[in-house]
Every structure is written in C-alpha cells, then in structure tokens.
Design an enzyme around this catalytic site. Structure first.
Site, PDB file in Angstrom:
ATOM      1  N   ASP A  14      18.235  30.453  24.511  1.00 19.81           N
ATOM      2  CA  ASP A  14      17.629  30.669  23.194  1.00 19.81           C
ATOM      3  C   ASP A  14      17.183  29.292  22.723  1.00 19.81           C
ATOM      4  OD1 ASP A  14      17.134  30.804  20.483  1.00 19.81           O
ATOM      5  OD2 ASP A  14      18.992  31.847  19.966  1.00 19.81           O
ATOM      6  N   TYR A 231      30.348  26.201  16.664  1.00 19.75           N
ATOM      7  CA  TYR A 231      29.512  27.389  16.782  1.00 19.75           C
ATOM      8  C   TYR A 231      28.043  27.020  16.979  1.00 19.75           C
ATOM      9  CZ  TYR A 231      27.549  31.968  16.227  1.00 19.75           C
ATOM     10  OH  TYR A 231      26.876  33.127  16.472  1.00 19.75           O
ATOM     11  N   LYS A 234      25.622  32.968  20.058  1.00 20.40           N
ATOM     12  CA  LYS A 234      26.298  33.742  21.098  1.00 20.40           C
ATOM     13  C   LYS A 234      25.671  33.423  22.451  1.00 20.40           C
ATOM     14  CE  LYS A 234      29.969  35.830  19.944  1.00 20.40           C
ATOM     15  NZ  LYS A 234      31.206  35.343  20.557  1.00 20.40           N
TER      16      LYS A 234
HETATM   17  C1  F6R Z   1      24.220  35.341  16.283  1.00 20.82           C
HETATM   18  C2  F6R Z   1      23.490  34.403  15.477  1.00 20.82           C
HETATM   19  C3  F6R Z   1      23.195  34.742  14.062  1.00 20.82           C
HETATM   20  C4  F6R Z   1      23.518  33.575  13.146  1.00 20.82           C
HETATM   21  C5  F6R Z   1      23.226  33.945  11.664  1.00 20.82           C
HETATM   22  C6  F6R Z   1      23.407  32.727  10.748  1.00 20.82           C
HETATM   23  O1  F6R Z   1      24.459  34.790  17.545  1.00 20.82           O
HETATM   24  O2  F6R Z   1      23.105  33.362  15.953  1.00 20.82           O
HETATM   25  O3  F6R Z   1      23.860  35.903  13.667  1.00 20.82           O
HETATM   26  O4  F6R Z   1      24.854  33.208  13.277  1.00 20.82           O
HETATM   27  O5  F6R Z   1      21.910  34.394  11.535  1.00 20.82           O
HETATM   28  O6  F6R Z   1      22.598  31.707  11.222  1.00 20.82           O
HETATM   29  P1  F6R Z   1      22.444  30.300  10.506  1.00 20.82           P
HETATM   30  O7  F6R Z   1      23.822  29.739  10.340  1.00 20.82           O
HETATM   31  O8  F6R Z   1      21.590  29.522  11.441  1.00 20.82           O
HETATM   32  O9  F6R Z   1      21.792  30.565   9.178  1.00 20.82           O
HETATM   33 MG    MG Z   2      20.299  35.369  21.387  1.00 18.72          MG
HETATM   34 MG    MG Z   3      19.014  32.326  18.001  1.00 16.63          MG
END
Ligand code: F6R
Ligand code: MG
Ligand code: MG
Length: 367
Positions: A14, A231, A234
């Site tokens: 990604d 983090y 995923k």
């Molecule tokens: C799942 C994922 C999304 C983000 C969510 C918050 O793998 O990447 O669910 O965790 O959209 O994203 P941020 O913290 O970038 O606003």
């Molecule tokens: Mg993805």
């Molecule tokens: Mg992404």
C-alpha cells in the site's frame, strides 16, 4: 526434457490511495504497468498482471529466477517507488506508507511489502488461484487454508481422490517468536489446530502435498506493525494456491470462502469483522474502512505466461455469503468500542490505543 522450474511471485504494498485508505489510484497502476512492461520486454520477467485490491497494489509476476531473487524484488521495489511518486504528486493519502526503508537491501525482507512466492515445474495444465485481501492480517488465511487442504466437509477430494487421500503438510510460522513447525495431516490435525486457531500469532506459510512433496500453497506473512514497532496499517496479505489433479479443485478452493468468517482488521486495524468476498472492481473498503475484502483471481500458467484472470467472486454463487457477511457486520458494529468487536487489549499493542491508555496511568489508586 523437463521444463525449467517457473517462479510465481506476488509482491504487494500500500503506497497511497484515494480517498483516504480506499483505493489505489489508476495513475499509480499505470506507472507500475509501464515499469513491469519494460522488465518483460527486457526478459527479466516472463509475464505479469497488476491487481488492485482496496488501497493495495499486487504485482503478480512470473519468471525463471527462483524465490527471493534480488532483481525481481528490486523491480517490485522500484515499481512501488514510482507509484509512490505519483501518489505524492496527487497528494494521495498515506503516500509510500508500506515502504519502511529508505533503500532497497537485496530482497523485500523487513522492508514492508508482502511477498508470496513459489517455484515449481509447471504441470501439463497449471490452474492457480491468487487470493488478495485488504484491511486484515495474514491470519485471515488460516481458516480457509485449513478448509481447502484438511477439511473433508469442504474438500471431498480428501476422501474420494486417491491422489489427495494421503493428506497435506502444513508449515506454520510463529510470527512473534520467528520460528516454524511443520504438521503432517490428517494425523496431526488436532496439534495444528492448537496453534492456527490463534491467527494473530500463528500463520500457515506453506502447504505441501504429502504424496510428492510438491508445493501447493504459500502466503505472505509480513507483519508491518511488528516490523515497525508502531501502527502503520494492516498487512493485507496474499495467498497463492495451485489447484486440480491431486490438489484441491478450483471449486473446493473457492468453497472455503462460501461461509463468513471473522478476521482481525477493519477500522484502524482494531476490530473483528467478517471477510467479504468480492470481484476486483468491488474491492473498495468503504463502510468503517471495511468490511475486510478478499478477491480471488484465477490464472492458467502456460510456459510462464499468465492466461487470465478469471475474477471468481464476480459470481451469483457468492451473493448469499455476501448477504450473510453484511448481516454479521451490522451485528458486530452494534457493539461499537466494546470487545469482542474491538480486538482484545493485547492485540492492540501496535495500534494508537496504548498512547491514549498511557494518559490514564496516573489516574489509578490502589484498592
Ligand atoms: C486500516 C487502516 C485505516 C486507518 C484509519 C485511520 O488498515 O489503515 O482503517 O487506520 O483510516 O487512518 P489515519 O490514522 O491515517 O487517519
Ligand atoms: Mg490495505
Ligand atoms: Mg492505506
């Protein structure tokens, strides 16, 4: 003379998406297709297909250079860098997200992108299914692989095909302690289930046919957040399965996705939700950044050429499971921030939750 062994490499990352974490941009795919097209013209790879599942881009490539080949992995790394440049130019979301290193170092290990590769002698006919998921982790393949290769209620071939009746060997990885164990089924079925029933830690990496030791399936098992210690997103894993003639039939392989099962991921990588089988065109995780999606593309290999794809979940036969998945998703969503919708606390170690929990530490008084 026997044909030279072909390698099927699926390398995914990604590296940015629009809008938010929903889908890779067509301009990113175009630049990757150009890079891989050049590599094909130069003879580095034999054939390729660029897939897009949610915010992930999957490079499906064939070549004769073996697993873990530096040139092939560098090609994928450079293609992801080119797509990152496009994502940056368009100010897409999370541009370059999965590229954890500033430089390439021999192969993809530890660099972020997920890799599933297998090298084998192409059979007289070689049907293959490539599964690609978004908004979940590698443990998502444990239950379907168990069903395909070990469950006679899913795969009748285990009972009635003499070429499958001996069973399969499963290599299971402990992603926390970085070690592996191999189980021979059906004898060691119960032992294997002790581990693979905990898919956040133990993942099936390889499956081999017991009768001839041939590779039958391989998954990507990289854990971005464990690698980075924070983090990132995923892992959104991929899985290659060879089919037919002593291996599960295409229909047995797909049947493993005919009932909903819960996987970890969904919003902020912090929830359990059912895995939704969809065609590639419908792999945009919208609601609550989900539900987690799985796409199944089928190819026939022909001297390294990829004949296909056949987009298997673009079929009415999967409408019913989709309905059940959506129903289950509604039920889980009602729990909001409560477990078991939200992942258990120990599984949230590498999300942003511990940062918030830390704030409360000073508030506790001894009982
Ligand atoms: C799942 C994922 C999304 C983000 C969510 C918050 O793998 O990447 O669910 O965790 O959209 O994203 P941020 O913290 O970038 O606003
Ligand atoms: Mg993805
Ligand atoms: Mg992404």
């Amino acid at each position: 003379m026997a044909e030279k062994e072909v390698t099927l490499s699926v390398i995914k990352a990604d590296v940015g998406s629009f809008v938010g974490h929903v889908q890779a941009h067509p301009d990113m795919l175009a630049v990757i297709r150009k890079e891989l097209g050049k590599a094909k013209d130069e003879g580095l790879i034999t054939d390729f297909y660029v897939a897009n599942v949610g915010d992930d881009i999957e490079l499906i490539m064939t070549h004769y250079r073996g697993d873990n080949n530096e040139q092939i992995h560098k090609l994928a790394w450079d293609a992801f860098l080119a797509a990152t440049a496009v994502a940056q130019e368009l100010k897409l979301y999370a541009a370059g997200q999965d590229l954890l290193s500033d430089s390439f170092a021999g192969n993809m290990k530890g660099l972020g992108p997920g890799v599933a590769e297998m090298t084998f002698a192409e059979r007289p006919s070689e049907p293959i299914v490539i599964f690609m998921a978004d908004k979940t982790d590698p443990g998502a393949w444990n239950l379907p692989l168990y069903k395909m290769f070990a469950d006679p209620f899913n795969t009748i071939g285990l009972i009635i095909d003499p070429k499958m009746h001996d069973g399969f060997k499963f290599e299971v990885h402990d992603l926390v302690k970085h070690c592996k164990v191999t189980f021979t089924l059906p004898e060691e079925l119960y032992d294997m289930l002790v581990l693979i029933g905990s898919p956040g830690r133990y993942c099936i990496k390889h499956v081999y046919a017991r009768r001839n030791q041939e590779i039958a399936a391989v998954t990507s098992t990289q854990r971005l957040n464990l690698m980075a210690g924070r983090y990132i997103g995923k892992d959104d894993p991929v899985c290659i399965v060879r089919c037919q003639s002593g291996l599960p039939a295409v229909g047995e392989v797909l049947e493993a996705f005919a009932q909903p099962h819960l996987v970890a991921g969904w919003m902020r990588g912090s929830h359990w939700g059912p895995l939704l089988p969809v065609p590639e065109q419908e792999s945009r995780p919208t609601r609550f950044d989900g539900p987690a999606r799985v796409v199944a593309l089928g190819f026939q290999l022909c001297h390294g050429r990829l004949i296909g794809p056949q987009d298997f979940f673009a079929d009415v036969a999967f409408d019913r499971v989709r309905e059940q998945v959506l129903e289950l998703a509604d039920q889980l969503r009602r729990l909001g921030p409560f477990e078991p919708h939200r992942l258990a606390q120990d599984q949230l170690e590498y999300t942003t939750l511990p940062l918030v929990a830390k704030k409360l530490e000073g508030r506790f008084e001894a009982l």
